[in-house]
Scaffold this motif. Structure first.
Motif, PDB file in Angstrom:
ATOM      1  N   ALA A  18       4.772   6.206  11.403  1.00 48.01           N
ATOM      2  CA  ALA A  18       5.894   5.109  11.102  1.00 48.01           C
ATOM      3  C   ALA A  18       5.808   4.807  13.063  1.00 48.01           C
ATOM      4  O   ALA A  18       6.320   5.715  13.910  1.00 48.01           O
ATOM      5  N   GLY A  19       6.217   4.088  14.064  1.00 46.78           N
ATOM      6  CA  GLY A  19       5.894   3.096  14.997  1.00 46.78           C
ATOM      7  C   GLY A  19       5.311   3.464  16.060  1.00 46.78           C
ATOM      8  O   GLY A  19       4.825   3.227  16.964  1.00 46.78           O
ATOM      9  N   GLN A  20       4.079   4.059  16.015  1.00 44.78           N
ATOM     10  CA  GLN A  20       2.664   3.869  15.935  1.00 44.78           C
ATOM     11  C   GLN A  20       1.995   3.166  16.453  1.00 44.78           C
ATOM     12  O   GLN A  20       1.787   1.790  15.630  1.00 44.78           O
ATOM     13  N   ARG A  21       1.319   2.641  17.260  1.00 45.12           N
ATOM     14  CA  ARG A  21      -0.070   1.471  17.102  1.00 45.12           C
ATOM     15  C   ARG A  21      -0.993   2.536  16.520  1.00 45.12           C
ATOM     16  O   ARG A  21      -1.600   3.527  16.622  1.00 45.12           O
ATOM     17  N   ILE A  22      -2.126   1.436  15.631  1.00 46.83           N
ATOM     18  CA  ILE A  22      -3.073   1.949  15.019  1.00 46.83           C
ATOM     19  C   ILE A  22      -4.235   1.600  16.309  1.00 46.83           C
ATOM     20  O   ILE A  22      -4.249   0.565  17.485  1.00 46.83           O
ATOM     21  N   LEU A  23      -5.071   2.642  16.813  1.00 48.43           N
ATOM     22  CA  LEU A  23      -6.350   2.872  18.026  1.00 48.43           C
ATOM     23  C   LEU A  23      -7.214   2.881  17.374  1.00 48.43           C
ATOM     24  O   LEU A  23      -7.987   1.477  18.117  1.00 48.43           O
ATOM     25  N   ARG A  24      -7.554   2.110  15.652  1.00 50.81           N
ATOM     26  CA  ARG A  24      -8.982   1.991  14.965  1.00 50.81           C
ATOM     27  C   ARG A  24      -8.625   1.972  13.896  1.00 50.81           C
ATOM     28  O   ARG A  24      -8.187   2.284  13.559  1.00 50.81           O
ATOM     29  N   ALA A  25      -9.451   1.159  13.659  1.00 51.68           N
ATOM     30  CA  ALA A  25      -9.383   0.846  11.595  1.00 51.68           C
ATOM     31  C   ALA A  25     -11.238   0.740  11.425  1.00 51.68           C
ATOM     32  O   ALA A  25     -11.906   0.129  12.123  1.00 51.68           O
ATOM     33  N   GLU A  26     -11.706   2.134  10.429  1.00 51.76           N
ATOM     34  CA  GLU A  26     -12.213   2.313  10.342  1.00 51.76           C
ATOM     35  C   GLU A  26     -12.838   1.879   8.545  1.00 51.76           C
ATOM     36  O   GLU A  26     -11.715   2.062   7.471  1.00 51.76           O
ATOM     37  N   GLY A  27     -13.809   1.543   7.297  1.00 50.43           N
ATOM     38  CA  GLY A  27     -13.982   1.816   6.092  1.00 50.43           C
ATOM     39  C   GLY A  27     -14.169   0.762   5.629  1.00 50.43           C
ATOM     40  O   GLY A  27     -14.555  -0.548   6.118  1.00 50.43           O
ATOM     41  N   ASN A  28     -13.815   0.730   4.469  1.00 54.51           N
ATOM     42  CA  ASN A  28     -14.919  -0.369   3.214  1.00 54.51           C
ATOM     43  C   ASN A  28     -13.685  -1.190   3.363  1.00 54.51           C
ATOM     44  O   ASN A  28     -12.611  -1.378   2.445  1.00 54.51           O
ATOM     45  N   SER A  29     -14.462  -2.618   3.793  1.00 52.22           N
ATOM     46  CA  SER A  29     -12.691  -3.600   3.591  1.00 52.22           C
ATOM     47  C   SER A  29     -13.351  -4.905   4.039  1.00 52.22           C
ATOM     48  O   SER A  29     -14.296  -5.392   4.253  1.00 52.22           O
ATOM     49  N   LYS A  30     -12.275  -5.709   3.043  1.00 51.34           N
ATOM     50  CA  LYS A  30     -13.152  -6.989   3.175  1.00 51.34           C
ATOM     51  C   LYS A  30     -12.396  -7.978   4.219  1.00 51.34           C
ATOM     52  O   LYS A  30     -12.725  -9.184   4.101  1.00 51.34           O
ATOM     53  N   VAL A  31     -11.823  -7.430   4.784  1.00 48.77           N
ATOM     54  CA  VAL A  31     -10.425  -7.905   5.334  1.00 48.77           C
ATOM     55  C   VAL A  31     -11.246  -7.571   7.634  1.00 48.77           C
ATOM     56  O   VAL A  31     -11.605  -6.784   7.087  1.00 48.77           O
ATOM     57  N   LEU A  33     -11.210  -5.716   9.721  1.00 51.41           N
ATOM     58  CA  LEU A  33     -10.210  -4.320  10.462  1.00 51.41           C
ATOM     59  C   LEU A  33     -10.233  -4.876  12.151  1.00 51.41           C
ATOM     60  O   LEU A  33      -8.925  -3.843  12.482  1.00 51.41           O
ATOM     61  N   GLN A  34     -10.519  -5.226  12.468  1.00 52.13           N
ATOM     62  CA  GLN A  34      -9.943  -5.353  14.138  1.00 52.13           C
ATOM     63  C   GLN A  34      -9.139  -6.566  14.555  1.00 52.13           C
ATOM     64  O   GLN A  34      -8.849  -5.828  15.209  1.00 52.13           O
ATOM     65  N   ARG A  35      -8.408  -6.762  13.000  1.00 49.13           N
ATOM     66  CA  ARG A  35      -7.352  -7.559  13.713  1.00 49.13           C
ATOM     67  C   ARG A  35      -5.936  -6.515  13.139  1.00 49.13           C
ATOM     68  O   ARG A  35      -4.855  -6.662  14.010  1.00 49.13           O
ATOM     69  N   LEU A  36      -6.571  -5.315  12.455  1.00 50.24           N
ATOM     70  CA  LEU A  36      -5.544  -4.444  12.866  1.00 50.24           C
ATOM     71  C   LEU A  36      -4.876  -3.752  13.858  1.00 50.24           C
ATOM     72  O   LEU A  36      -4.170  -2.920  14.203  1.00 50.24           O
ATOM     73  N   GLN A  37      -6.258  -3.881  14.874  1.00 55.75           N
ATOM     74  CA  GLN A  37      -6.249  -2.508  16.153  1.00 55.75           C
ATOM     75  C   GLN A  37      -5.030  -2.727  17.153  1.00 55.75           C
ATOM     76  O   GLN A  37      -4.843  -4.229  17.222  1.00 55.75           O
ATOM     77  N   GLY A  38      -4.069  -2.452  16.826  1.00 60.12           N
ATOM     78  CA  GLY A  38      -3.415  -2.798  18.292  1.00 60.12           C
ATOM     79  C   GLY A  38      -1.693  -2.835  17.729  1.00 60.12           C
ATOM     80  O   GLY A  38      -0.870  -3.464  18.479  1.00 60.12           O
ATOM     81  N   GLN A  39      -2.134  -3.372  16.441  1.00 59.82           N
ATOM     82  CA  GLN A  39      -0.689  -3.548  15.777  1.00 59.82           C
ATOM     83  C   GLN A  39       0.476  -2.093  16.033  1.00 59.82           C
ATOM     84  O   GLN A  39       0.156  -1.303  15.408  1.00 59.82           O
ATOM     85  N   ARG A  40       1.880  -2.492  15.659  1.00 62.98           N
ATOM     86  CA  ARG A  40       2.655  -1.185  15.302  1.00 62.98           C
ATOM     87  C   ARG A  40       2.900  -0.743  13.784  1.00 62.98           C
ATOM     88  O   ARG A  40       3.041  -2.075  13.203  1.00 62.98           O
ATOM     89  N   VAL A  41       2.740  -0.277  13.513  1.00 62.27           N
ATOM     90  CA  VAL A  41       3.664   0.417  12.308  1.00 62.27           C
ATOM     91  C   VAL A  41       4.558   0.275  11.181  1.00 62.27           C
ATOM     92  O   VAL A  41       5.458   0.871  12.449  1.00 62.27           O
ATOM     93  N   LYS A  42       5.208  -0.815  11.208  1.00 64.26           N
ATOM     94  CA  LYS A  42       7.222  -0.862  10.761  1.00 64.26           C
ATOM     95  C   LYS A  42       7.119   0.464   9.767  1.00 64.26           C
ATOM     96  O   LYS A  42       7.881   0.857   9.878  1.00 64.26           O
ATOM     97  N   ALA A  43       6.436  -0.327   8.824  1.00 66.65           N
ATOM     98  CA  ALA A  43       6.703   0.777   7.602  1.00 66.65           C
ATOM     99  C   ALA A  43       5.374   1.281   5.985  1.00 66.65           C
ATOM    100  O   ALA A  43       4.225   0.332   6.640  1.00 66.65           O
ATOM    101  N   LEU A  63      -4.735   0.078  -2.640  1.00 62.12           N
ATOM    102  CA  LEU A  63      -5.480   0.658  -4.000  1.00 62.12           C
ATOM    103  C   LEU A  63      -5.341   1.500  -4.426  1.00 62.12           C
ATOM    104  O   LEU A  63      -6.767   1.591  -5.079  1.00 62.12           O
ATOM    105  N   LEU A  64      -4.659   2.267  -5.300  1.00 59.32           N
ATOM    106  CA  LEU A  64      -5.987   3.550  -5.048  1.00 59.32           C
ATOM    107  C   LEU A  64      -5.655   3.671  -6.625  1.00 59.32           C
ATOM    108  O   LEU A  64      -4.766   4.091  -7.936  1.00 59.32           O
ATOM    109  N   LEU A  65      -7.379   3.285  -6.747  1.00 55.96           N
ATOM    110  CA  LEU A  65      -8.177   3.305  -8.278  1.00 55.96           C
ATOM    111  C   LEU A  65      -8.039   5.163  -9.723  1.00 55.96           C
ATOM    112  O   LEU A  65      -7.382   5.517  -8.773  1.00 55.96           O
ATOM    113  N   LEU A  66      -8.598   5.331 -10.166  1.00 60.53           N
ATOM    114  CA  LEU A  66      -8.616   6.048 -10.937  1.00 60.53           C
ATOM    115  C   LEU A  66      -9.290   7.205 -10.220  1.00 60.53           C
ATOM    116  O   LEU A  66      -8.965   7.897 -10.441  1.00 60.53           O
TER     117      LEU A  66
END
Length: 77
Positions: A18-31, A33-43, A63-66
């Motif tokens: 919390a309060g830190q900035r995202i340096l890198r976002a990776e993974g399996n996503s439909k969004v 992920l570049q949009r997340l880089q540099g954003q600050r985690v509010k909560a 969503l944490l599945l089965l």
């Protein structure tokens, strides 16, 4: 299957971000992920099987599945 306590443990383990900035976002996503880089985690929040990362202009819902797993500060081989 992830249950309430495991989601709460995840939230507790990530509270230090919390309060830190995202340096890198990776993974399996439909969004974009570049949009997340540099954003600050509010909560970091949990709700049912959902883990929520509140950023400056968007909330990421995980969503944490089965058979869910996660890694903090380590990479998958």
């Amino acid at each position: 299957m992830p249950e309430g306590p495991s989601i709460l443990i995840l939230r507790e383990e990530t509270e230090r971000f919390a309060g830190q900035r995202i340096l890198r976002a990776e993974g399996n996503s439909k969004v974009d992920l570049q949009r997340l880089q540099g954003q600050r985690v509010k909560a970091l929040r949990s709700w049912g099987k959902h883990f929520l990362i509140e950023l400056e202009d968007v909330v990421v819902r995980i969503l944490l599945l089965l058979f869910a797993s996660y890694r903090i500060d380590e990479r998958k081989d």
